[in-house]
Design an enzyme around this catalytic site. Structure first.
Site, PDB file in Angstrom:
ATOM      1  N   SER A 266      26.380  97.944  -1.088  1.00  0.00           N
ATOM      2  CA  SER A 266      26.490  96.578  -0.583  1.00  0.00           C
ATOM      3  C   SER A 266      27.701  95.952  -1.271  1.00  0.00           C
ATOM      4  O   SER A 266      28.727  96.626  -1.442  1.00  0.00           O
ATOM      5  CB  SER A 266      25.177  95.845  -0.859  1.00  0.00           C
ATOM      6  OG  SER A 266      25.150  94.616  -0.218  1.00  0.00           O
TER       7      SER A 266
ATOM      8  N   HIS B 249      26.108  97.542   3.824  1.00  0.00           N
ATOM      9  CA  HIS B 249      25.807  96.204   4.346  1.00  0.00           C
ATOM     10  C   HIS B 249      27.108  95.535   4.734  1.00  0.00           C
ATOM     11  O   HIS B 249      28.064  95.544   3.973  1.00  0.00           O
ATOM     12  CB  HIS B 249      25.126  95.348   3.267  1.00  0.00           C
ATOM     13  CG  HIS B 249      23.768  95.853   2.895  1.00  0.00           C
ATOM     14  ND1 HIS B 249      23.131  95.454   1.763  1.00  0.00           N
ATOM     15  CD2 HIS B 249      22.940  96.716   3.517  1.00  0.00           C
ATOM     16  CE1 HIS B 249      21.940  96.039   1.699  1.00  0.00           C
ATOM     17  NE2 HIS B 249      21.815  96.819   2.741  1.00  0.00           N
TER      18      HIS B 249
ATOM     19  N   ASP C 236      17.826  96.599  -1.697  1.00  0.00           N
ATOM     20  CA  ASP C 236      17.746  97.583  -0.623  1.00  0.00           C
ATOM     21  C   ASP C 236      18.216  98.935  -1.168  1.00  0.00           C
ATOM     22  O   ASP C 236      19.227  99.005  -1.865  1.00  0.00           O
ATOM     23  CB  ASP C 236      18.641  97.134   0.550  1.00  0.00           C
ATOM     24  CG  ASP C 236      18.425  97.975   1.799  1.00  0.00           C
ATOM     25  OD1 ASP C 236      17.337  98.556   1.952  1.00  0.00           O
ATOM     26  OD2 ASP C 236      19.354  98.035   2.630  1.00  0.00           O
TER      27      ASP C 236
END
Lengths: 274, 189
Positions: free
Chosen positions: B13, B40, B133
Site C-alpha cells: 500500500s 492499493h 490488509d
C-alpha cells in the site's frame, strides 16, 4: 469482514447440484473461487457454523432460497462506473442509436439498477429517451424491487456526481434526484421507459432484439464455458449493427463472437458487423 | 527440505511503489513462476502505474483481465477496483464484491486464494503500507505451509502494515528492499 473458511471445494459441488435439482437455479458453471467466498460469507452473516447447517437451511426452507441466491451473487454496482466508458456511449454509440425510430436496450444482470439509471440519464441528455425502452433484468427479484424504487444511499452521491461529470455530464447531477435524510429518490420520469424483469442468463432464452446490450461485471462470475453460452445468447438478441458493452476487464476476444464484432475505440464496446 | 515455488504474491500500500521500483529492475528474466502484485490505489487510477512498472523491468508486465491464464516469468498487476482470485494454478478471475479492509483490491483476498490453490508452493511478500490488509492473508499462507516474507519495517515509508505482520504472523524472512530481488531470484527451481 474476514469470513471464516468453512466451505470446502467438494461442498460447493454438492450444494450446487442439490440447488439446481431442487429449485432449478443452476450455479454449477459459476466461478468457483468467487462462489466459495460468497458461501463462506453467507455462513458468517447468517451464522451457520458448518456446511451441513447451511445445506439444511437451503434444502429444507424454500423461503430462504431468495436470500440465498441474492447473497451468493454479487450485487455491488455503481452509477457511471468507469466514466470513460459512458463518455464513449455518449460520443460513439448514442449518435448511431439516434438514427433508429425506436431504441431497445438490455441491461443484463442490472442488480440494484445503478447502470440502468445511468443509461436513462444519458438517453435524456441525448434527447433519445422518449423513443427508447430499457429492459433491466436480473436473476434476483429482490434487487429488482430496489432498482424499481429508484432509491439509493445519499453517501454514494458524491462519487456518482464526480463519475457523471467525468463521463461528460454538464448538468448539476443533483437535478435528477430528491434528497431525503440518508437516501435519495431518483425522479420518476427516469424510469418511465424502464421495464424490470427477472431473467436468468444461465437458463432463460432471448426475449427480444436490441440495439444495445450492456452486461458489465457479470460475466466475471461465470466460468469460460458459461461465458461463451451467454455470448451466444447476446448474439442472437442483438440486431445487425447493434452494440455489446462489457466490464472494463471482460472481453469477447478468444470467443466465437470475436470475428463478427468490431471493438469501438479503447472501451469494451463491440459492434456487430456481420 | 527445499520447497518448490509456484507463485509469488506481493501486496503493498502506501510507500510500496518505491520498493517495487527498487526490486523489479533486478529480477531475472527466466523465473519459473509468475509474480502477482496487489497494490492499493485509487479506483480511477489509469495505466500510469503499469507503464512505470513495465519500464523498470525486463519481465513482461501484464494487467490482469478476467479468466486470464498466467505464465511463468511474467508479472501480473491486479487492476484497480477489482479483487483477484485464483481459479486454479494457471487461471485467474476478477471479482467486484464488497471492499475488504476498505480496499478493493484486497491483499487478504488474493493471499488467501493463493494459499488455498498453491499451498506450500506459495510465497507471499507484504510491503510498506498504512492499514492491516494482508496480515490475515499471510496467516492463511502460513497455515497451508507456504512461505511468508515481510519488508523490514525499519526500511518502510509507512511501517504499520509490515509491523502488524511481524507482530501477528510467524514470518519466515524479513527483507530490506535491496535484498528482495535476489531473494525472489533464488526461489527459481
Amino acid at each position: 469482514m474476514w469470513e471464516p473458511n468453512i466451505i470446502k471445494n467438494e461442498d460447493i459441488e454438492l450444494l450446487l447440484t442439490d440447488v439446481a435439482e431442487r429449485y432449478g437455479y443452476d450455479f454449477t458453471q459459476y466461478s468457483k473461487a468467487s462462489l466459495k467466498r460468497r458461501l463462506n460469507r453467507i455462513c458468517l452473516i447468517d451464522k451457520f457454523s458448518s456446511f451441513a447447517e447451511l445445506r439444511y437451511r437451503v434444502m429444507n426452507h424454500p423461503e430462504y432460497l431468495q436470500r440465498f441466491v441474492e447473497e451468493i451473487t454479487v450485487n455491488v454496482t455503481e452509477m457511471f462506473r468507469d466514466p470513460n466508458f459512458y463518455k464513449s456511449l455518449r460520443e460513439e454509440v448514442f449518435p448511431r442509436l439516434g438514427t433508429y425510430p425506436f431504441i431497445r436496450i438490455w441491461v443484463a444482470g442490472c442488480s440494484t439498477g445503478e447502470e440502468a439509471y445511468s443509461i436513462a440519464i444519458l438517453l435524456k441528455e441525448a434527447n433519445l429517451y422518449h423513443k427508447s425502452l430499457i429492459y433491466a433484468t436480473d436473476i434476483n427479484p429482490g434487487v429488482l424491487e430496489r432498482a424499481s424504487s429508484g432509491i439509493f444511499p445519499i453517501s454514494q452521491m458524491q462519487l456518482y456526481s464526480e463519475n457523471y461529470r467525468l463521463s461528460g455530464g454538464i448538468e448539476d447531477f443533483s437535478k435528477y434526484y430528491t434528497a431525503n435524510y440518508d437516501s435519495v429518490q431518483f425522479h420518476h420520469n427516469l424510469k418511465e421507459k424502464m421495464i424490470f424483469s427477472t431473467h436468468n442468463l444461465v437458463s432463460d432464452s432471448s426475449f427480444n432484439a436490441f440495439q444495445l446490450i450492456l452486461c458489465r461485471n457479470v460475466l466475471i462470475y461465470f466460468d469460460k464455458e458459461l461465458q461463451n453460452s451467454v455470448f451466444d445468447l447476446f448474439d442472437i438478441s442483438l440486431d445487425a449493427l447493434g452494440y455489446l458493452a462489457l466490464g472494463s476487464k471482460e472481453t469477447i476476444r478468444f470467443s466465437k463472437l470475436e470475428k463478427q464484432y468490431k471493438q469501438i475505440g479503447d472501451e469494451r464496446i463491440w459492434k456487430k458487423i456481420r | 527440505m527445499l520447497k518448490r515455488t509456484n507463485i509469488v504474491v506481493i501486496g503493498g500500500s502506501a510507500g510500496s511503489l518505491k520498493v517495487l521500483l527498487v526490486v523489479l529492475p533486478h529480477l531475472d528474466k527466466d523465473l519459473s513462476f509468475p509474480i502477482v502484485i496487489i497494490m492499493h490505489r485509487k479506483a480511477s487510477s489509469d495505466s500510469v502505474l503499469n507503464k512505470l512498472l513495465a519500464h523498470s523491468t525486463q519481465l513482461e508486465v501484464i494487467e490482469i483481465e478476467d479468466k486470464m491464464t498466467m505464465l511463468p516469468g511474467c508479472i501480473y498487476i491486479v487492476p484497480p477496483n477489482y479483487h483477484m482470485l485464483f481459479e486454479n494454478k494457471t487461471l485467474v478471475s476478477l471479482d467486484f464484491s464488497e471492499k475488504l479492509n476498505f480496499s478493493r483490491p484486497s491483499i487478504d483476498i488474493t493471499f488467501r486464494s493463493a494459499a488455498e490453490v498453491f499451498q506450500e508452493g506459495a510465497v507471499a511478500l507484504l510491503l510498506s503500507g498504512a492499514n492491516s490488509d494482508g496480515v490475515n492473508g499471510l496467516k492463511e499462507i502460513k497455515s497451508y505451509q507456504g512461505t511468508v516474507a515481510v519488508q523490514d519495517p525499519a526500511t518502510a515509508d509507512v511501517d504499520y502494515m509490515p509491523l502488524q505482520a511481524t507482530l501477528h504472523v510467524d514470518v519466515d524472512i524479513i527483507l530490506k528492499p535491496t535484498e528482495i530481488a535476489s531473494y525472489i531470484n533464488r526461489l527459481r527451481i
